[in-house]
Design a protein around this motif. Structure first.
Motif, short mmCIF file in Angstrom:
data_model
loop_
_atom_site.label_atom_id
_atom_site.label_comp_id
_atom_site.label_asym_id
_atom_site.label_seq_id
_atom_site.Cartn_x
_atom_site.Cartn_y
_atom_site.Cartn_z
N ILE A 1 0.85 -1.19 0.00
CA ILE A 1 0.00 0.00 0.00
C ILE A 1 0.89 1.24 0.00
CG2 ILE A 1 -1.78 1.22 1.28
CD1 ILE A 1 -2.49 -1.58 2.51
N ASP A 2 0.57 2.18 -0.88
CA ASP A 2 1.35 3.40 -1.04
C ASP A 2 0.57 4.57 -0.44
OD1 ASP A 2 3.02 5.45 -1.82
OD2 ASP A 2 2.68 5.17 -3.96
N LEU A 3 1.19 5.30 0.49
CA LEU A 3 0.52 6.44 1.12
C LEU A 3 0.21 7.57 0.14
CD1 LEU A 3 2.30 6.78 4.57
CD2 LEU A 3 -0.14 6.59 4.18
N ASN A 4 0.88 7.60 -0.99
CA ASN A 4 0.65 8.67 -1.96
C ASN A 4 -0.45 8.34 -2.95
OD1 ASN A 4 2.79 10.20 -0.85
ND2 ASN A 4 4.25 8.93 -1.96
N GLU A 5 -1.02 7.16 -2.87
CA GLU A 5 -2.08 6.75 -3.79
C GLU A 5 -3.46 7.00 -3.18
OE1 GLU A 5 -2.02 5.32 -6.94
OE2 GLU A 5 0.11 5.81 -6.94
N VAL A 6 -4.47 6.99 -4.02
CA VAL A 6 -5.87 7.09 -3.60
C VAL A 6 -6.52 5.74 -3.90
CG1 VAL A 6 -8.06 8.27 -3.97
CG2 VAL A 6 -5.93 9.56 -4.04
N TYR A 7 -7.21 5.19 -2.91
CA TYR A 7 -7.84 3.87 -3.03
C TYR A 7 -9.33 3.99 -2.73
CZ TYR A 7 -3.03 2.17 -2.48
OH TYR A 7 -1.69 1.94 -2.63
N PRO A 8 -10.13 3.02 -3.20
CA PRO A 8 -11.54 3.00 -2.77
C PRO A 8 -11.62 2.61 -1.29
CG PRO A 8 -11.05 1.10 -4.15
CD PRO A 8 -9.83 1.97 -4.16
N CYS A 9 -12.59 3.14 -0.60
CA CYS A 9 -12.76 2.84 0.83
C CYS A 9 -13.22 1.39 0.98
CB CYS A 9 -13.77 3.78 1.46
SG CYS A 9 -14.03 3.50 3.22
N PRO A 10 -12.59 0.59 1.86
CA PRO A 10 -12.98 -0.81 2.01
C PRO A 10 -14.32 -1.02 2.71
CG PRO A 10 -11.16 -0.31 3.47
CD PRO A 10 -11.40 0.90 2.65
N THR A 11 -14.80 -0.05 3.47
CA THR A 11 -16.05 -0.24 4.21
C THR A 11 -17.16 0.71 3.81
OG1 THR A 11 -15.31 1.24 5.97
CG2 THR A 11 -14.87 -1.11 6.26
N CYS A 12 -16.86 1.72 3.06
CA CYS A 12 -17.81 2.79 2.77
C CYS A 12 -18.93 2.32 1.84
CB CYS A 12 -17.06 3.95 2.13
SG CYS A 12 -18.05 5.42 1.97
N ARG A 13 -20.14 2.57 2.25
CA ARG A 13 -21.30 2.23 1.41
C ARG A 13 -21.60 3.34 0.41
NH1 ARG A 13 -24.67 0.14 6.50
NH2 ARG A 13 -23.66 -1.86 6.69
N HIS A 14 -20.92 4.47 0.57
CA HIS A 14 -21.18 5.62 -0.29
C HIS A 14 -20.12 5.79 -1.36
CE1 HIS A 14 -24.19 6.66 2.67
NE2 HIS A 14 -23.27 6.60 3.61
N ARG A 15 -19.34 4.72 -1.59
CA ARG A 15 -18.30 4.71 -2.61
C ARG A 15 -17.27 5.83 -2.42
NH1 ARG A 15 -20.69 2.01 -7.89
NH2 ARG A 15 -22.32 0.84 -6.88
N GLY A 16 -16.82 5.96 -1.20
CA GLY A 16 -15.82 6.96 -0.89
C GLY A 16 -14.43 6.49 -1.27
N THR A 17 -13.48 7.39 -1.16
CA THR A 17 -12.09 7.06 -1.43
C THR A 17 -11.26 7.39 -0.19
OG1 THR A 17 -11.71 9.24 -2.38
CG2 THR A 17 -12.28 7.46 -3.90
N ILE A 18 -10.20 6.61 -0.01
CA ILE A 18 -9.28 6.89 1.09
C ILE A 18 -7.98 7.41 0.51
CG2 ILE A 18 -10.32 5.23 2.67
CD1 ILE A 18 -8.00 3.33 2.05
#
Length: 141
Positions: free
Chosen positions: A22-39
Motif C-alpha cells: 500500500i502506497d501512502l501517496n495513492e488514492v484507493y476506494p474505501c474498504p467499508t464505505c457504502r457511499h463509494r468513498g475514497t481513502i
C-alpha cells in the motif's frame, strides 16, 4: 517433469503478486464505505482517511495490510490490496490464541477426568457442572 516445476514456480510468483504494498501517496476506494468513498493519506501521518464515511485506517503488516481504527467492532478489521479491490482477512490477537489454548486444555482435562469415573459418578459430575454453570450465568445478570 520440468514443465511442472516451471508451472508451480510461476504460480507461486503470481500468488505473491495478488497482494500489493500500500502506497501512502495513492488514492484507493474505501474498504467499508457504502457511499463509494475514497481513502487517501492524511498529511504528516501514516494513516488514511475516507472522504465520505470519515473512517480512519492505518498501514500494518510491513505495508501490506490496512487496519480500520474507528468503528464498533470487537476484533481488528484488516484488508489487503489486490491491485483492484480490498480483500478482508482476519488475524486473531495473541491473547485470543492463548485463551483458545486454555479452553482446549481444560476441556481435554475434564474429558479425561470423566473417563476415569464410574458411570454413576459421571452422571453426578455432569449434574454438578451443569448447576455450577447455571449459577454462574444467573449471577452475572
Amino acid at each position: 517433469m520440468l514443465r511442472h516445476r516451471h508451472f508451480f514456480k510461476d504460480h507461486a510468483l503470481r500468488s505473491q503478486k495478488l497482494v500489493q504494498k500500500i502506497d501512502l501517496n495513492e488514492v484507493y476506494p474505501c474498504p467499508t464505505c457504502r457511499h463509494r468513498g475514497t481513502i487517501q493519506g492524511i498529511t504528516l501521518t501514516e494513516a488514511f482517511g475516507c472522504d465520505r464515511c470519515q473512517q480512519i485506517y492505518v498501514i500494518r503488516d510491513n505495508g501490506f495490510g490496512l487496519e480500520q481504527l474507528s468503528g464498533a467492532h470487537p476484533y481488528r478489521r484488516l484488508w489487503r490490496w489486490t491491485g483492484r479491490q480490498w480483500r478482508q482477512y482476519s488475524q486473531l490477537p495473541a491473547s485470543s490464541w492463548l485463551g483458545l489454548l486454555i479452553v482446549i486444555v481444560t476441556l481435554l482435562g475434564i474429558a479425561g477426568f470423566l473417563l476415569l469415573l464410574s458411570t454413576s459418578f459421571r452422571i453426578l459430575a455432569v449434574l454438578i457442572a451443569g448447576l455450577a454453570v447455571g449459577a454462574l450465568l444467573t449471577s452475572r445478570r
